[in-house]
Design an enzyme around this catalytic site. Structure first.
Site, PDB file in Angstrom:
ATOM      1  CE1 TYR A  38      49.796  36.493  34.218  1.00 17.71           C
ATOM      2  CE2 TYR A  38      47.513  35.769  34.057  1.00 17.71           C
ATOM      3  CZ  TYR A  38      48.440  36.788  34.122  1.00 17.71           C
ATOM      4  OH  TYR A  38      48.026  38.100  34.089  1.00 17.71           O
ATOM      5  CB  ALA A  39      46.120  29.459  36.457  1.00 18.08           C
ATOM      6  CB  ALA A  40      49.977  28.032  39.821  1.00 19.98           C
ATOM      7  CB  ALA A  41      51.703  33.063  39.580  1.00 19.42           C
ATOM      8  CE  LYS A  42      48.912  37.882  37.547  1.00 19.61           C
ATOM      9  NZ  LYS A  42      49.445  39.156  38.019  1.00 19.61           N
ATOM     10  CG  ASN A  93      64.333  42.096  39.075  1.00 23.59           C
ATOM     11  OD1 ASN A  93      63.219  41.597  39.213  1.00 23.59           O
ATOM     12  ND2 ASN A  93      65.347  41.442  38.548  1.00 23.59           N
TER      13      ASN A  93
HETATM   14  N1  LIG Z   1      46.759  42.679  30.148  1.00 26.83           N
HETATM   15  C1  LIG Z   1      45.883  41.834  30.644  1.00 26.83           C
HETATM   16  O1  LIG Z   1      44.957  41.389  29.943  1.00 26.83           O
HETATM   17  C2  LIG Z   1      45.970  41.370  32.061  1.00 26.83           C
HETATM   18  C3  LIG Z   1      44.963  40.535  32.547  1.00 26.83           C
HETATM   19  C4  LIG Z   1      45.013  40.098  33.858  1.00 26.83           C
HETATM   20  C5  LIG Z   1      46.048  40.491  34.678  1.00 26.83           C
HETATM   21  N2  LIG Z   1      47.020  41.299  34.195  1.00 26.83           N
HETATM   22  C6  LIG Z   1      48.107  41.655  35.116  1.00 26.83           C
HETATM   23  O2  LIG Z   1      48.276  43.053  35.156  1.00 26.83           O
HETATM   24  C7  LIG Z   1      49.639  43.371  35.455  1.00 26.83           C
HETATM   25  C8  LIG Z   1      50.165  44.355  34.413  1.00 26.83           C
HETATM   26  O3  LIG Z   1      50.068  43.770  33.133  1.00 26.83           O
HETATM   27  P1  LIG Z   1      50.165  44.577  31.759  1.00 26.83           P
HETATM   28  O4  LIG Z   1      49.167  44.003  30.861  1.00 26.83           O
HETATM   29  O5  LIG Z   1      50.185  46.033  32.044  1.00 26.83           O
HETATM   30  O6  LIG Z   1      51.601  44.072  31.269  1.00 26.83           O
HETATM   31  P2  LIG Z   1      52.800  44.852  30.565  1.00 26.83           P
HETATM   32  O7  LIG Z   1      53.698  43.777  30.065  1.00 26.83           O
HETATM   33  O8  LIG Z   1      52.309  45.883  29.624  1.00 26.83           O
HETATM   34  O9  LIG Z   1      53.496  45.614  31.786  1.00 26.83           O
HETATM   35  C9  LIG Z   1      54.147  44.928  32.819  1.00 26.83           C
HETATM   36  C10 LIG Z   1      55.273  45.795  33.362  1.00 26.83           C
HETATM   37  O10 LIG Z   1      55.925  45.047  34.392  1.00 26.83           O
HETATM   38  C11 LIG Z   1      57.337  45.198  34.256  1.00 26.83           C
HETATM   39  N3  LIG Z   1      58.038  44.052  34.834  1.00 26.83           N
HETATM   40  C12 LIG Z   1      58.157  42.789  34.332  1.00 26.83           C
HETATM   41  N4  LIG Z   1      58.952  42.059  35.148  1.00 26.83           N
HETATM   42  C13 LIG Z   1      59.309  42.864  36.182  1.00 26.83           C
HETATM   43  C14 LIG Z   1      60.135  42.689  37.330  1.00 26.83           C
HETATM   44  N5  LIG Z   1      60.757  41.524  37.571  1.00 26.83           N
HETATM   45  N6  LIG Z   1      60.303  43.725  38.165  1.00 26.83           N
HETATM   46  C15 LIG Z   1      59.694  44.917  37.933  1.00 26.83           C
HETATM   47  N7  LIG Z   1      58.929  45.154  36.849  1.00 26.83           N
HETATM   48  C16 LIG Z   1      58.744  44.130  35.984  1.00 26.83           C
HETATM   49  C17 LIG Z   1      57.552  45.295  32.739  1.00 26.83           C
HETATM   50  O11 LIG Z   1      58.798  45.892  32.415  1.00 26.83           O
HETATM   51  C18 LIG Z   1      56.344  46.123  32.299  1.00 26.83           C
HETATM   52  O12 LIG Z   1      56.626  47.507  32.295  1.00 26.83           O
HETATM   53  C19 LIG Z   1      50.376  42.027  35.474  1.00 26.83           C
HETATM   54  O13 LIG Z   1      50.492  41.569  36.791  1.00 26.83           O
HETATM   55  C20 LIG Z   1      49.464  41.116  34.689  1.00 26.83           C
HETATM   56  O14 LIG Z   1      49.630  39.770  35.035  1.00 26.83           O
HETATM   57  C21 LIG Z   1      47.022  41.744  32.905  1.00 26.83           C
END
Ligand SMILES: NC(=O)c1ccc[n+]([C@@H]2O[C@H](COP(=O)([O-])OP(=O)(O)OC[C@H]3O[C@@H](n4cnc5c(N)ncnc54)[C@H](O)[C@@H]3O)[C@@H](O)[C@H]2O)c1
Length: 260
Positions: free
Chosen positions: A169-173, A77
């Site tokens: 989300y914007a602030a975090a990223k 986590n």
């Molecule tokens: N999908 C999009 O359009 C998109 C766009 C921009 C950025 N992102 C970023 O890409 C990354 C992956 O996103 P995704 O679309 O594959 O999402 P997803 O939800 O499919 O996968 C995210 C994974 O992170 C795990 N996770 C969540 N909280 C956690 C924690 N506290 N500790 C460890 N693991 C944890 C989840 O269990 C999941 O397996 C993220 O950082 C997301 O913000 C995604």
């Protein structure tokens, strides 16, 4: 006249450009993280599948290892320092080094600013920003001793341009991008690069949750006319993870041309 024919790309030893390099990818049980892990392994890296979801972490690690990839499944986590320390210790005890760290784990808790609760704000800041601080700390110690490393943070176009309903989300990223540039400066002397990949609209469980109507409206605005795939992001990460890179402190947007 002599003719030279190049049979393989420069630097390709035939074993993959990341042969035997150890890569940790957080949140790699599914989605973008899993695709990144597979792509790095495809270049010869040993991969650490890590996720808060223990079942997913195990099943993904088992599946990839059955495909003949070198995989370690370690649940973690990323909001909990203790869990992170354990994961890093397990990786170092198993494989002795860490060459690549991909801070990928992330969540969304969307709401318009006026309706956003403190809980929604804090959950996203903790999981998408503070997590990268907590994970990078013990990993960069290992990389510093090695005098080499690649840190790649998965940000978002939202962190660059903002987005309705995503102030948390914007602030975090956006914070993650600022952190990327600062770590790049502080660790360049140790031959450690730090870059961010900022995905646009990618087809995963995270975006599926938005529903068909919103998805088709967004696709209409994307110049390349489609959502991105997890592998589109993975290829950008493989590029930044490569050896001998002169790129650090940069943000690579992978968004099909969509800017807002
Ligand atoms: N999908 C999009 O359009 C998109 C766009 C921009 C950025 N992102 C970023 O890409 C990354 C992956 O996103 P995704 O679309 O594959 O999402 P997803 O939800 O499919 O996968 C995210 C994974 O992170 C795990 N996770 C969540 N909280 C956690 C924690 N506290 N500790 C460890 N693991 C944890 C989840 O269990 C999941 O397996 C993220 O950082 C997301 O913000 C995604």
């Amino acid at each position: 006249m002599t003719q030279t024919t190049q049979t393989k790309p420069i630097g390709d030893t035939g074993m993959g450009r990341l042969h035997d390099q150890v890569a940790i990818i957080t949140g790699s049980g599914r989605g973008i993280g899993r695709a990144i892990a597979e792509a790095l392994a495809g270049q010869g890296a040993k991969i650490v599948i890590s996720d808060i979801n223990e079942e997913l972490c195990k099943s993904t690690a088992d599946e990839l290892s059955q495909q003949g990839l070198q995989v370690l499944g370690v649940p973690c986590n990323v909001t909990q320092s203790e869990s992170i320390e354990k994961m890093v210790e397990t990786v170092v005890n198993s494989w002795g080094r860490i060459d690549i760290l991909v801070n990928n784990a992330g969540i969304t808790r969307d709401a318009l600013f006026m309706r956003m609760t403190e809980e929604q704000w804090q959950a996203v800041i903790d999981t998408n920003l503070s997590s990268a601080f907590k994970v990078t700390k013990p990993v960069v110690k290992v990389m510093s001793k090695q005098r080499s490393g690649r840190i790649i943070n998965i940000a978002s176009t939202t962190g660059v341009h903002g987005n309705f309903g995503q102030v948390n989300y914007a602030a975090a990223k956006g914070g993650l991008i600022a952190m990327t540039k600062t770590i790049a400066l502080e660790y360049a002397s140790r031959n450690i690069t730090c870059n961010a990949v900022a995905p646009g609209f990618i087809d995963t469980a995270m975006t599926k949750a938005l529903g068909e109507e919103i998805i088709s409206k967004v696709i209409e605005k994307i110049p390349l006319g489609r959502m991105g795939t997890p592998d589109d992001i993975a290829q950008a990460v493989v590029f930044l993870a490569g050896p001998g890179s002169y790129i650090t402190g940069q943000v690579l947007e992978v968004n099909g041309g969509l800017y807002t």
